[in-house]
Design an enzyme around this catalytic site. Structure first.
Site, short mmCIF file in Angstrom:
data_model
loop_
_atom_site.label_atom_id
_atom_site.label_comp_id
_atom_site.label_asym_id
_atom_site.label_seq_id
_atom_site.Cartn_x
_atom_site.Cartn_y
_atom_site.Cartn_z
N GLY A 71 0.82 -1.21 0.00
CA GLY A 71 0.00 0.00 0.00
C GLY A 71 0.86 1.26 0.00
O GLY A 71 0.53 2.25 -0.66
N ASN A 151 -6.87 4.00 10.13
CA ASN A 151 -6.34 2.76 10.72
C ASN A 151 -6.23 2.80 12.24
O ASN A 151 -6.20 1.77 12.89
CB ASN A 151 -4.96 2.44 10.12
CG ASN A 151 -4.01 3.60 10.19
OD1 ASN A 151 -4.28 4.67 9.68
ND2 ASN A 151 -2.89 3.40 10.87
N SER A 199 -3.84 -3.08 -0.01
CA SER A 199 -2.73 -3.91 0.44
C SER A 199 -3.29 -5.25 0.89
O SER A 199 -4.15 -5.30 1.78
CB SER A 199 -2.03 -3.19 1.60
OG SER A 199 -0.96 -3.96 2.07
N ALA A 200 -2.81 -6.34 0.28
CA ALA A 200 -3.42 -7.66 0.49
C ALA A 200 -3.37 -8.14 1.94
O ALA A 200 -4.28 -8.83 2.40
CB ALA A 200 -2.76 -8.69 -0.42
N HIS A 201 -2.30 -7.75 2.66
CA HIS A 201 -2.16 -8.33 4.02
C HIS A 201 -3.20 -7.78 5.00
O HIS A 201 -3.31 -8.27 6.12
CB HIS A 201 -0.73 -8.18 4.55
CG HIS A 201 -0.32 -6.80 4.96
ND1 HIS A 201 -0.35 -6.39 6.27
CD2 HIS A 201 0.15 -5.75 4.26
CE1 HIS A 201 0.11 -5.14 6.35
NE2 HIS A 201 0.41 -4.74 5.14
N CYS A 327 5.56 4.56 22.81
CA CYS A 327 6.42 4.81 23.96
C CYS A 327 7.86 4.90 23.47
O CYS A 327 8.38 3.96 22.90
CB CYS A 327 6.27 3.66 24.94
SG CYS A 327 7.11 3.98 26.48
N1 PLP Z 1 -2.39 3.04 4.63
C1 PLP Z 1 -3.05 2.62 5.72
C2 PLP Z 1 -4.33 3.27 6.10
C3 PLP Z 1 -2.56 1.55 6.48
O1 PLP Z 1 -3.22 1.13 7.56
C4 PLP Z 1 -1.34 0.95 6.08
C5 PLP Z 1 -0.76 -0.15 6.89
O2 PLP Z 1 -0.70 -0.09 8.09
C6 PLP Z 1 -0.71 1.41 4.93
C7 PLP Z 1 -1.26 2.47 4.23
C8 PLP Z 1 0.56 0.83 4.44
O3 PLP Z 1 0.31 -0.39 3.80
P1 PLP Z 1 1.52 -1.42 3.53
O4 PLP Z 1 1.82 -2.07 4.83
O5 PLP Z 1 0.97 -2.39 2.53
O6 PLP Z 1 2.63 -0.63 2.97
#
Ligand code: PLP
Length: 375
Positions: A71, A151, A199-201, A327
């Site tokens: 991503g 996120n 992002s697939a994961h 932290c």
């Molecule tokens: N954008 C958001 C909202 C995300 O939560 C994340 C991953 O935590 C990313 C981008 C980044 O994705 P990637 O881990 O595939 O680079």
């Protein structure tokens, strides 16, 4: 000791069906997709079938999907291209974006001398749409880059409203949909979004693979130079097993969306109800009834001295969650997202982000509550 995984906004476990599909590809399809012989052609076919499947699930055309390594890469590609190739002069974004967007834009602001404007964030962690309209009214070649689901706090951007607004003000619209793809319906024939990323994961697929959606007729220059892969936009031999795994993960996510969403909603509601019962003074960053169904950011009514030890104690008890505050060398630094809208007093309080998947159960929630009660 139990092992409870409640950190699905960070990453998700793979579905067994995805692993099976990927293992098959790793075993049988090693041909280079750029080779013209049968080995290469069969790999190329798998890639194009995956692209079609992903496009079908978003209701766009296969040629609008470009595979990337993650991503972050997809976000970087789009933001850079908008400045370099589309000659955007100003970008409107927010302080609560993921660092994959925020840090990238901070660097590009200096490097390319673009104007960076931040839309205001309201007390509930959502963006101020009136302020967005105000910013859009300035007459400049503009890109709006706002994430769909946050996120850390799970606030949801009204994609329909923002995409229509951008269209009416002639601005490009990029949205980071990393947290929402595979978890909600997105129909790209209905929404005038120019760019989105995945992002697939995050949806029970493999790590190291993602994609960018680039609306037809928007012409960008390559991110990586070299071969002709991905229409020449992203050179490098394709990761076939990851691409196939991502397509399978999205297919399954869409197929089971309704059931799995209902299960997760029930879990989140149960968690909120129990939190109010056992910790009546609990507060949330983002209103739990409005935030996305799998994420909840809890500010616990504990003594501030417990902040730095909270995650460690949860971990010692086998519970994996994330913290909204990082932290660093003994002092607790609030997350940039919470800092944007949460009061100074509340920022001192211990805070956790709990994020669910369909693999979680009510017992997981009960166990987390038991551990929290002991702290
Ligand atoms: N954008 C958001 C909202 C995300 O939560 C994340 C991953 O935590 C990313 C981008 C980044 O994705 P990637 O881990 O595939 O680079």
């Amino acid at each position: 000791m139990k092992n409870i995984y409640l950190d699905n906004a960070s990453t998700t476990p793979l579905r067994p069906e995805v692993i099976a599909e990927m293992t098959k590809v790793l075993t049988e399809n090693f041909g280079n997709p750029s080779s013209t012989h049968a080995f290469g052609r069969s790999s190329k076919t798998l890639i194009e079938l995956s692209r079609k499947s992903i496009a079908k699930n978003l209701n766009c055309s296969a040629q609008e999907i470009i595979f990337t390594s993650c991503g972050t890469e997809a976000n970087n590609f789009i933001l850079l291209s908008c400045i370099r190739d589309l000659k955007v002069e100003r970008i409107i974004t927010s302080k609560i974006e993921h660092h994959a967007v925020l840090h990238t834009l901070e660097v590009f602001e200096k490097q390319y001398n673009i104007q960076l404007d931040f839309v205001s964030i309201l007390e509930d962690g959502t963006i101020d749409y009136n302020d967005l309209v105000e910013l859009l009214s300035q007459n400049k070649k503009t890109l709006v880059s706002l994430m769909h689901v946050n996120n850390e706090i799970g606030t949801v951007l009204n994609l329909e409203k923002v995409s229509q607004l951008c269209k009416s003000y002639n601005a490009y619209f990029h949205t980071d949909t990393v947290q929402s793809i595979g978890k909600t319906e997105i129909d790209l024939t209905q929404l005038p979004i120019d760019f989105l990323v995945a992002s697939a994961h995050k949806f029970h697929g493999p790590k190291g693979i993602g994609f960018a959606f680039i609306r037809k007729n928007i012409v960008l220059q390559p991110l990586l130079l070299g071969g002709e892969q991905e229409k020449g936009l992203r050179a490098g031999t394709e990761s076939i097993h990851n691409i196939v795994g991502m397509a399978k993960a999205l297919e399954m996510a869409v197929e089971h969306l309704e059931t799995e969403r209902n299960e997760i909603i029930a879990l989140k509601n149960y968690f909120v109800e129990q939190l109010y019962l056992h910790f009546p003074e609990v507060v949330f960053a983002g209103k739990p009834e409005d935030t996305f169904y799998n994420v909840i950011n809890v500010i616990l009514p504990f003594d501030e001295s417990k902040t730095s030890m909270l995650l460690f104690q949860l971990d010692m008890n086998g519970v994996a969650v994330s913290r909204g505050s990082a932290c660093q060398s003994g002092s607790v630094k609030p997350s940039h997202v919470l800092e944007a809208f949460v009061s100074k007093e509340l920022l001192q309080k211990p805070n956790i982000r709990v994020s669910f998947s369909h693999y979680n159960t009510k017992e997981d929630v009960d166990y987390l509550l038991e551990v929290l009660k002991k702290i």
